[in-house]
Design an enzyme around this catalytic site. Structure first.
Site, PDB file in Angstrom:
ATOM      1  N   ASP A  80      88.312 101.923  89.168  1.00 30.64           N
ATOM      2  CA  ASP A  80      87.337 100.821  89.143  1.00 30.64           C
ATOM      3  C   ASP A  80      87.431  99.918  87.905  1.00 30.64           C
ATOM      4  O   ASP A  80      87.507 100.425  86.777  1.00 30.64           O
ATOM      5  CB  ASP A  80      85.913 101.384  89.149  1.00 30.64           C
ATOM      6  CG  ASP A  80      85.651 102.348  90.281  1.00 30.64           C
ATOM      7  OD1 ASP A  80      86.485 102.444  91.193  1.00 30.64           O
ATOM      8  OD2 ASP A  80      84.608 103.020  90.239  1.00 30.64           O
ATOM      9  N   GLU A 107      78.456 103.399  95.848  1.00 29.56           N
ATOM     10  CA  GLU A 107      78.939 103.327  94.480  1.00 29.56           C
ATOM     11  C   GLU A 107      78.967 101.884  93.996  1.00 29.56           C
ATOM     12  O   GLU A 107      78.893 100.938  94.782  1.00 29.56           O
ATOM     13  CB  GLU A 107      80.356 103.912  94.370  1.00 29.56           C
ATOM     14  CG  GLU A 107      80.459 105.391  94.650  1.00 29.56           C
ATOM     15  CD  GLU A 107      81.845 105.933  94.357  1.00 29.56           C
ATOM     16  OE1 GLU A 107      81.936 106.922  93.617  1.00 29.56           O
ATOM     17  OE2 GLU A 107      82.840 105.364  94.864  1.00 29.56           O
TER      18      GLU A 107
END
Length: 473
Positions: free
Chosen positions: A20, A194
């Site tokens: 990420d 998320e």
């Protein structure tokens, strides 16, 4: 493919694992990019925050690791802000990161700060600043921003908690109060939620704006596996209200490889710029790799467009990425029959193509990129079905990937299909309908597979125009 080749426009780590993007902040003329990083392995492991900076979104300077695991745990995802009014007491204008400390059965939110333009970071001695009230296992990925006027506002945190987004407020980044929760009955719930992002986006380039909540989900995306959904609605500083009825699901990208999108805080020119991890949790640990694994999508400008009563997310490539690329090939007003026309290509390309399908007898029109030998990635528009498909079945090196074919709905506009396609080493990003439909995918061609073809299947159609731009040097 030659797995040591680096993409030209897509960020990759110097070595090891990347996932990420984190802590995107623009400060002192630099775009800061932090990212989930395991510097000592090609697979996910104890997470660090890698760090790089750029002045143009193209050329990146790798900096030392910003945050490393400590006694509170590994360093999971989060965001960064500029504390212009010293609300946290670390100094006016300090850069502050807000991140998740992760241990096996506990996730908490913590702070670190920098007073030297992000070159060094000090973790707050009072960490953690937010612990879960009932110890849910998934309590992570804080996205923080300032809401309201400079001297009459508060900090907002969007936090992923199992399959909801909890919203917190704070006067100083240290004391947090839960304000609301969103998610029950809304969106896709096949996997854990998320990496939330909450943005106020411009509508059709005008002064009107609307709030959009972005949520990544580990399973259930249209291409299979993980993906990124979004919700359009209203935000009052404490509560997000979705404008769509419960059960509505909208996807930011229909490809297999667009996850954990995050926007730059304080981006210049009042633009909203974001990027995402170009991978999928179903196979991220298995993609071809030798020194590094994982890359970031090209930066995109994000906005909304209105069609009737509906607002739709729009993504367009940041123009500075390809601003000075010369045209290397052009086709105009070309009749397409069975078979295809070859056009000079290259490993890194920006393709713009317009097809006329209003009176076409063909079943499909499209392009193939990464052509060489038996290899190719196809971008195909099915006229009767009104769908656009990226097919990477023959895109080079095999790996245990889901979704070799990724499909999005796409209606012709005035009988025309307009596509913009960015091809780079290891990736293809397709933008259609002026950016309201995107498909992002990894591909793995061999170095010699650089050709481009345009084609029609099952009849005749017309290519209005095709332009290919390639970088110099």
């Amino acid at each position: 493919m030659s797995i040591d080749r680096r993409p030209r426009l897509h960020f990759t780590p110097p070595a090891g694992w990347l996932n990420d993007p984190n802590g995107l902040i623009y400060h002192a003329g630099e775009y800061h990019l932090f990212y989930q990083h395991h510097p000592y392995s090609l697979v996910w492991g104890p997470m660090h925050w890698g760090h790089a900076v750029s002045r143009d979104l193209v050329h990146w300077e790798h900096l030392p690791i910003a945050l490393a695991p400590d006694e509170l745990g590994a360093i999971f995802s989060g965001s960064a802000v500029i504390d212009r009014h010293n609300t946290a007491g670390f100094g006016a204008g300090a850069l502050i990161t807000i991140f998740t400390h992760h241990q096996e059965a506990r996730q908490v939110q913590s702070l670190a700060y920098s007073s030297d333009d992000g070159r060094s970071w000090t973790k707050y001695a009072g960490n953690p600043v937010l612990a879960p009230p009932d110890a849910p296992l998934n309590f992570r990925d804080p996205r923080v921003f300032w809401y309201g006027a400079a001297h009459d506002g508060h900090w907002v945190m969007a936090l992923a908690v199992d399959q909801e987004i909890w919203l917190y407020t704070s006067p100083d980044l240290k004391r947090w109060t839960k304000a609301s929760a969103f998610g029950a009955g809304y969106g896709e719930h096949a996997g854990v939620w998320e990496c939330p992002e909450l943005l106020s986006l411009a509508i059709d380039g005008g002064p009107e704006r609307c709030w959009v909540l972005i949520v990544s989900v580990q399973h259930g995306a249209p291409a299979g596996g993980s993906g990124t959904q979004y919700f359009v609605g209203a935000f009052d500083g404490a509560t997000f209200t979705c404008a769509d009825p419960p059960g509505t699901v909208r996807w930011a990208d229909y490809g297999a490889d667009f996850y954990a999108a995050q926007a730059w805080n304080a981006a210049p020119g009042e633009r909203t710029l974001w990027l995402a991890w170009m991978n999928n949790w179903e196979y991220a640990r298995e993609t071809p790799a030798r020194k590094w694994r994982g890359m970031i999508s090209a930066p995109r400008e994000v906005s909304l467009t209105r069609t009737g009563e509906r607002l739709t997310l729009v993504q367009r490539l940041a123009p500075e990425l390809t601003a000075n690329w010369p045209i290397s090939a052009t086709l105009r007003d070309q009749a397409l029959g069975e078979g295809g026309y070859a056009v000079p290509g290259g490993p890194t390309l920006l393709i713009t193509a317009t097809f006329s399908v209003a009176s076409a007898t063909a079943q499909q029109v499209g392009l193939r990129v990464g052509v060489g030998g038996a290899a190719a990635t196809s971008v195909t528009y099915a006229i009767e079905d009104a769908t656009l498909t990226v097919d990477r079945t023959w895109a080079g090196a095999a790996f245990s990937a889901i979704a070799p074919r990724q499909t999005a709905p796409l209606a012709a506009a005035d009988g025309l299909i307009r596509l913009e396609i960015l091809v780079d080493t290891g990736s293809i990003e397709v933008f259609a309908a002026d950016g309201s439909v995107t498909l992002t995918s990894q591909i793995f061609p061999e170095p010699a597979s650089t050709g481009v073809e345009v084609f029609a299947v099952g009849g005749a159609a017309r290519l209005v125009e095709l332009k290919i731009r390639t970088p110099e040097g």
